[in-house]
Design an enzyme around this catalytic site. Sequence first.
Site, PDB file in Angstrom:
ATOM      1  N   ASP A   1      72.197  48.344 -58.280  1.00 49.73           N
ATOM      2  CA  ASP A   1      72.352  46.946 -58.658  1.00 49.73           C
ATOM      3  C   ASP A   1      71.025  46.254 -58.375  1.00 49.73           C
ATOM      4  O   ASP A   1      70.634  46.107 -57.215  1.00 49.73           O
ATOM      5  CB  ASP A   1      73.490  46.314 -57.842  1.00 49.73           C
ATOM      6  CG  ASP A   1      73.893  44.947 -58.388  1.00 49.73           C
ATOM      7  OD1 ASP A   1      73.012  44.232 -58.896  1.00 49.73           O
ATOM      8  OD2 ASP A   1      75.081  44.602 -58.284  1.00 49.73           O
TER       9      ASP A   1
ATOM     10  N   LEU B   1      72.598  42.499 -53.009  1.00 51.30           N
ATOM     11  CA  LEU B   1      73.788  41.866 -52.440  1.00 51.30           C
ATOM     12  C   LEU B   1      74.045  40.550 -53.156  1.00 51.30           C
ATOM     13  O   LEU B   1      73.247  39.625 -53.050  1.00 51.30           O
ATOM     14  CB  LEU B   1      73.495  41.621 -50.954  1.00 51.30           C
ATOM     15  CG  LEU B   1      74.649  41.363 -50.016  1.00 51.30           C
ATOM     16  CD1 LEU B   1      75.697  42.429 -50.127  1.00 51.30           C
ATOM     17  CD2 LEU B   1      74.121  41.294 -48.600  1.00 51.30           C
ATOM     18  N   HIS B   2      75.148  40.443 -53.885  1.00 51.81           N
ATOM     19  CA  HIS B   2      75.461  39.195 -54.584  1.00 51.81           C
ATOM     20  C   HIS B   2      76.961  39.077 -54.781  1.00 51.81           C
ATOM     21  O   HIS B   2      77.732  39.876 -54.226  1.00 51.81           O
ATOM     22  CB  HIS B   2      74.673  39.089 -55.903  1.00 51.81           C
ATOM     23  CG  HIS B   2      75.025  40.132 -56.910  1.00 51.81           C
ATOM     24  ND1 HIS B   2      75.579  39.841 -58.120  1.00 51.81           N
ATOM     25  CD2 HIS B   2      74.908  41.471 -56.853  1.00 51.81           C
ATOM     26  CE1 HIS B   2      75.782  40.974 -58.782  1.00 51.81           C
ATOM     27  NE2 HIS B   2      75.383  41.972 -58.035  1.00 51.81           N
ATOM     28  N   GLY B   3      77.364  38.081 -55.569  1.00 52.96           N
ATOM     29  CA  GLY B   3      78.775  37.749 -55.686  1.00 52.96           C
ATOM     30  C   GLY B   3      79.667  38.907 -56.098  1.00 52.96           C
ATOM     31  O   GLY B   3      80.728  39.121 -55.503  1.00 52.96           O
TER      32      GLY B   3
ATOM     33  N   LEU C   1      80.062  41.234 -53.084  1.00 51.80           N
ATOM     34  CA  LEU C   1      80.790  40.671 -51.946  1.00 51.80           C
ATOM     35  C   LEU C   1      82.237  40.345 -52.291  1.00 51.80           C
ATOM     36  O   LEU C   1      83.148  40.617 -51.513  1.00 51.80           O
ATOM     37  CB  LEU C   1      80.099  39.397 -51.459  1.00 51.80           C
ATOM     38  CG  LEU C   1      78.761  39.612 -50.772  1.00 51.80           C
ATOM     39  CD1 LEU C   1      78.088  38.275 -50.520  1.00 51.80           C
ATOM     40  CD2 LEU C   1      78.976  40.350 -49.458  1.00 51.80           C
TER      41      LEU C   1
END
Lengths: 162, 133
Positions: free
Chosen positions: A9, A13-15, A18
Amino acid sequence: MSIVLVRIDNRLLHGQVLEAWVPAVNANCIVVANDQAAAAPFQRTLMEAAVPRGIKVVVDSVVGSAQILRRGELDAYRVLLLYATSQDALAGFRQGVEFAELNLGNMHAGAGKMKLSCTIALAPEDIENLQQLEARGVRIVSQCIPADRGRGWKKLLSDNGS
Amino acid sequence: MTGLIIATHGSLAEALLQACTSIIGPPATARSLAIDREDAVEEVRSRLAAAIDDVGRDGDGVLIMTDMFGGTPANLSLAFLNPGRVEVLSGVNLPMVLKFFNLPEGLSLGERAALLKAYGQQGITLASDFLKQ
């Protein structure tokens, strides 16, 4: 080691990670294997702050994260492992991070890349890297979020005329 | 399943659900409700009532998220407040909406609403605060 998802990705770290993948695979530890993020203290701090309490975050280089995983330091956790590129995923695998499946999440379009889906575009180097992983027994599946249907990358490649 | 209504000024509510779709997939049991300045109060009230009936058909309660305490969407929603059955939470933001779909089962409507209030507040950060730590 108990890795429950390995994902490429480019947003790390993103929506989607998470809010969608962490609950879908019931992960309680996120490993961000990325040399740039590992070398940027502020970015690390923000990543750690963005993750809900109760979920461990490890931000380390591709080599460093492989060492941590190989040493078994995270064996007690359900680990979601993030790489930004196919090159990093292959490097991690070669460093001894064993995984049977690789999720293609976001690899966005750019010059000279072949678009496979709305979020996946592969450069010739990506195709080489993924082929090497596949030759080592890794199943490569394109699936942006759990609600999407997972599709084998080879099928997408052939559908897109390669 | 607890139902969700997002009621806001203009198309903010619809946009929040669209953003939600791109992050976690199509949201179940949710309706957006746009309130514009030309809308008559009675008409909005009947749209709200219909939406509550629709998303509340399971009997597990309905949470109405509104954009601003004191604004028309919140004011009109408050008429439907019925603790335990219909709760109204203002200051809707994306973390709050996403969390709605990821809450554990077995919580009461009141517990859900309280958790989401806290979660929405935690979702507000000033990046430079992290530099001071």
